[in-house]
Design an enzyme around this catalytic site. Structure first.
Site, mmCIF file in Angstrom:
data_model
loop_
_atom_site.group_PDB
_atom_site.id
_atom_site.type_symbol
_atom_site.label_atom_id
_atom_site.label_comp_id
_atom_site.label_asym_id
_atom_site.label_seq_id
_atom_site.Cartn_x
_atom_site.Cartn_y
_atom_site.Cartn_z
ATOM 1 N N ASN A 210 -17.985 -16.755 -8.375
ATOM 2 C CA ASN A 210 -19.387 -17.166 -8.543
ATOM 3 C C ASN A 210 -19.620 -17.540 -9.993
ATOM 4 O O ASN A 210 -18.939 -17.024 -10.879
ATOM 5 C CB ASN A 210 -20.317 -15.984 -8.236
ATOM 6 N N ASP A 306 -20.493 -4.502 0.288
ATOM 7 C CA ASP A 306 -21.695 -4.664 -0.542
ATOM 8 C C ASP A 306 -21.806 -3.409 -1.418
ATOM 9 O O ASP A 306 -22.078 -2.315 -0.939
ATOM 10 C CB ASP A 306 -22.935 -4.823 0.349
ATOM 11 N N ILE A 307 -21.549 -3.614 -2.700
ATOM 12 C CA ILE A 307 -21.417 -2.474 -3.621
ATOM 13 C C ILE A 307 -22.734 -1.725 -3.756
ATOM 14 O O ILE A 307 -22.796 -0.493 -3.670
ATOM 15 C CB ILE A 307 -20.913 -2.985 -4.996
ATOM 16 N N LYS A 337 -34.419 -8.636 0.091
ATOM 17 C CA LYS A 337 -33.189 -7.962 -0.361
ATOM 18 C C LYS A 337 -33.458 -6.518 -0.758
ATOM 19 O O LYS A 337 -32.668 -5.612 -0.475
ATOM 20 C CB LYS A 337 -32.606 -8.714 -1.557
HETATM 21 O O1 C5P Z 1 -25.529 -11.554 -3.809
HETATM 22 P P1 C5P Z 1 -26.883 -10.944 -3.517
HETATM 23 O O2 C5P Z 1 -28.017 -11.869 -3.771
HETATM 24 O O3 C5P Z 1 -26.939 -10.238 -2.189
HETATM 25 O O4 C5P Z 1 -27.054 -9.805 -4.635
HETATM 26 C C1 C5P Z 1 -28.146 -8.929 -4.636
HETATM 27 C C2 C5P Z 1 -27.763 -7.645 -5.324
HETATM 28 O O5 C5P Z 1 -26.692 -7.026 -4.612
HETATM 29 C C3 C5P Z 1 -27.278 -7.776 -6.744
HETATM 30 O O6 C5P Z 1 -27.799 -6.673 -7.436
HETATM 31 C C4 C5P Z 1 -25.760 -7.719 -6.634
HETATM 32 O O7 C5P Z 1 -25.149 -7.200 -7.807
HETATM 33 C C5 C5P Z 1 -25.582 -6.788 -5.457
HETATM 34 N N1 C5P Z 1 -24.374 -7.049 -4.647
HETATM 35 C C6 C5P Z 1 -23.387 -6.075 -4.559
HETATM 36 N N2 C5P Z 1 -22.279 -6.290 -3.751
HETATM 37 C C7 C5P Z 1 -22.148 -7.430 -3.066
HETATM 38 C C8 C5P Z 1 -23.129 -8.431 -3.152
HETATM 39 C C9 C5P Z 1 -24.226 -8.213 -3.964
HETATM 40 O O8 C5P Z 1 -23.515 -5.028 -5.204
HETATM 41 N N3 C5P Z 1 -21.084 -7.598 -2.307
#
Ligand code: C5P
Length: 399
Positions: A210, A306-307, A337
């Site tokens: 990204n 998703d962390i 979100k």
């Molecule tokens: O990519 P996205 O818009 O879903 O990201 C939203 C939040 O989720 C951000 O804080 C991003 O760091 C976190 N995130 C994550 N692990 C992922 C995708 C996103 O921790 N696989």
């Protein structure tokens, strides 16, 4: 001295012999990572040249209130808005009197009135002038108005007298300014931050990733340390220096970022997910470089963990703060979100404005609030974000 890193110091110099020390002071500020802009009264230029101050600060010196060139770029109002701190060093008895009576007849006195950030003065004058009842009465007014007064020091004076009235030494002034940024807002708190992109290999030479410079995460880490927190920064591949006082763990893939997060978040008070994590990774990583053959090729991708959700699902979860870089319906998508990932707080922004930029405009979203933070430099915005996080920690403690 990390608390001065990236701080914007507006140094005002007035006409006293101690003005020669302002050159050394500027050098020390710059060495500590601060950005310095200088404004001088006419009398100050009799003691030290604007050229010296320009060379040391790396910025054009502001001398006139009505300066057509400056007004086009950074006039006195813009300069006052730019600063994180205004320091008048040296501050003469005359200039202190002007400040006490809110006069605004030159660039520096006007800046002082226009600034809404902390203002400090480092008085420098003959000991009898310092002891004078009028000067002391002016000082009292300034103290009541919450101006910070650094010094003066006691000792030999340029005029041959001995007593209080010497400007504080540059190194001491630097310390006093640094102390002003050490807010202690997050003293004793452990904060884990993810930042930068992740990379998912396709073969030994290619990867999916990204856009992400990591600047927002690194600014948050720097400012959190300055606010007294202990900070672990789990960083994807970026081209940035580790901020002083920060424990940095380098990772590449989303899985590595998850593992490092779960290992470090156990005793954390706050988790901030700033990383631009790759959502899908190739199902298979080719051991050899994929050869160019057919006109099209298909990749099979599988979902990455998703962390932030993994942290939010922990039994003893910290305060969980996320980011959402959106391209449309920014606050609506951000709110969605926040709810889906069970976050305490989310900062939503326009993805197009942010990549690799030093500034950002975000809306802070929680279940019951929505606040647009003042747009600006990522460090200034980071401080506002940390204030909201600290408010939330206090609120959680009370409930
Ligand atoms: O990519 P996205 O818009 O879903 O990201 C939203 C939040 O989720 C951000 O804080 C991003 O760091 C976190 N995130 C994550 N692990 C992922 C995708 C996103 O921790 N696989």
């Amino acid at each position: 001295m990390s608390s001065l890193s990236n701080k914007r110091i507006l140094l005002g110099i007035t006409g006293g012999i101690a003005a020669y020390k302002s050159a050394e002071l500027t050098r020390l500020f710059v060495k500590a990572g601060a950005e310095v802009r200088v404004a001088m009264t006419e009398a100050a230029t009799e003691f030290i040249t604007a050229l010296t101050m320009q060379a040391l600060s790396g910025n054009r010196v502001q001398l006139d209130l009505l300066d057509p060139e400056a007004e086009a770029a950074m006039g006195h109002i813009e300069l006052a808005r730019w600063a994180d701190l205004v320091l008048i060093a040296p501050a003469t008895a005359d200039f202190l009197a002007k400040m006490a009576h809110a006069q605004a007849d030159d660039i520096l006195s006007t800046l002082v009135l226009a600034a809404s950030v902390p203002i400090a003065v480092a008085p420098a004058m003959n000991q009898a002038m310092w002891a004078d009842a009028g000067t002391q009465a002016n000082l009292e007014i300034l103290r009541q108005r919450k101006y910070h007064v650094f010094g003066p020091a006691d000792g030999d004076q340029a005029c041959g007298d001995v007593g209080p009235g010497r400007m504080m030494e540059p190194a001491q002034l630097l310390e006093s300014c640094a102390d002003m940024f050490e807010s202690g807002l997050l003293a004793g708190q452990k904060i884990v931050i993810t930042g930068g992109p992740t990379r998912e290999a396709l073969d030994p030479v290619r990867y999916i990733s990204n856009h992400s410079s990591g600047k927002m995460a690194y600014a948050l880490a720097t400012e959190a340390v300055a606010a007294g927190a202990s900070v672990v920064l789990i960083s994807g591949p970026v081209n940035l220096q580790t901020p002083a006082g920060v424990t940095r763990i380098d990772v590449v893939t989303a899985q590595e970022m998850l593992d490092a997060t779960l290992a470090n978040v156990i005793d954390a008070d706050v988790f901030i997910g700033v990383a631009a994590v790759v959502d899908y990774r190739p199902q298979q990583v080719a051991t050899d470089k994929i050869k160019k053959s057919s006109d099209t090729m298909q990749l099979k991708l599988v979902k990455n963990p998703d962390i932030i959700t993994a942290v939010a699902d922990l039994e003893n979860r910290p305060l969980v703060v996320g980011f959402a870089a959106e391209t449309s319906n920014i606050t609506e998508n951000g709110r969605e979100k926040l709810l889906k990932k069970k976050l305490d707080l989310l900062f939503a922004n326009n993805a197009a404005d942010t990549f690799n930029s030093d500034s950002i405009c975000v809306t802070a979203i929680s279940t019951d609030t929505e606040t647009e933070l003042p747009a600006g430099n990522k460090h200034v915005v980071a401080r506002n974000m940390l204030q909201l996080i600290a408010d939330r920690l206090v609120k959680n403690e009370k409930t």
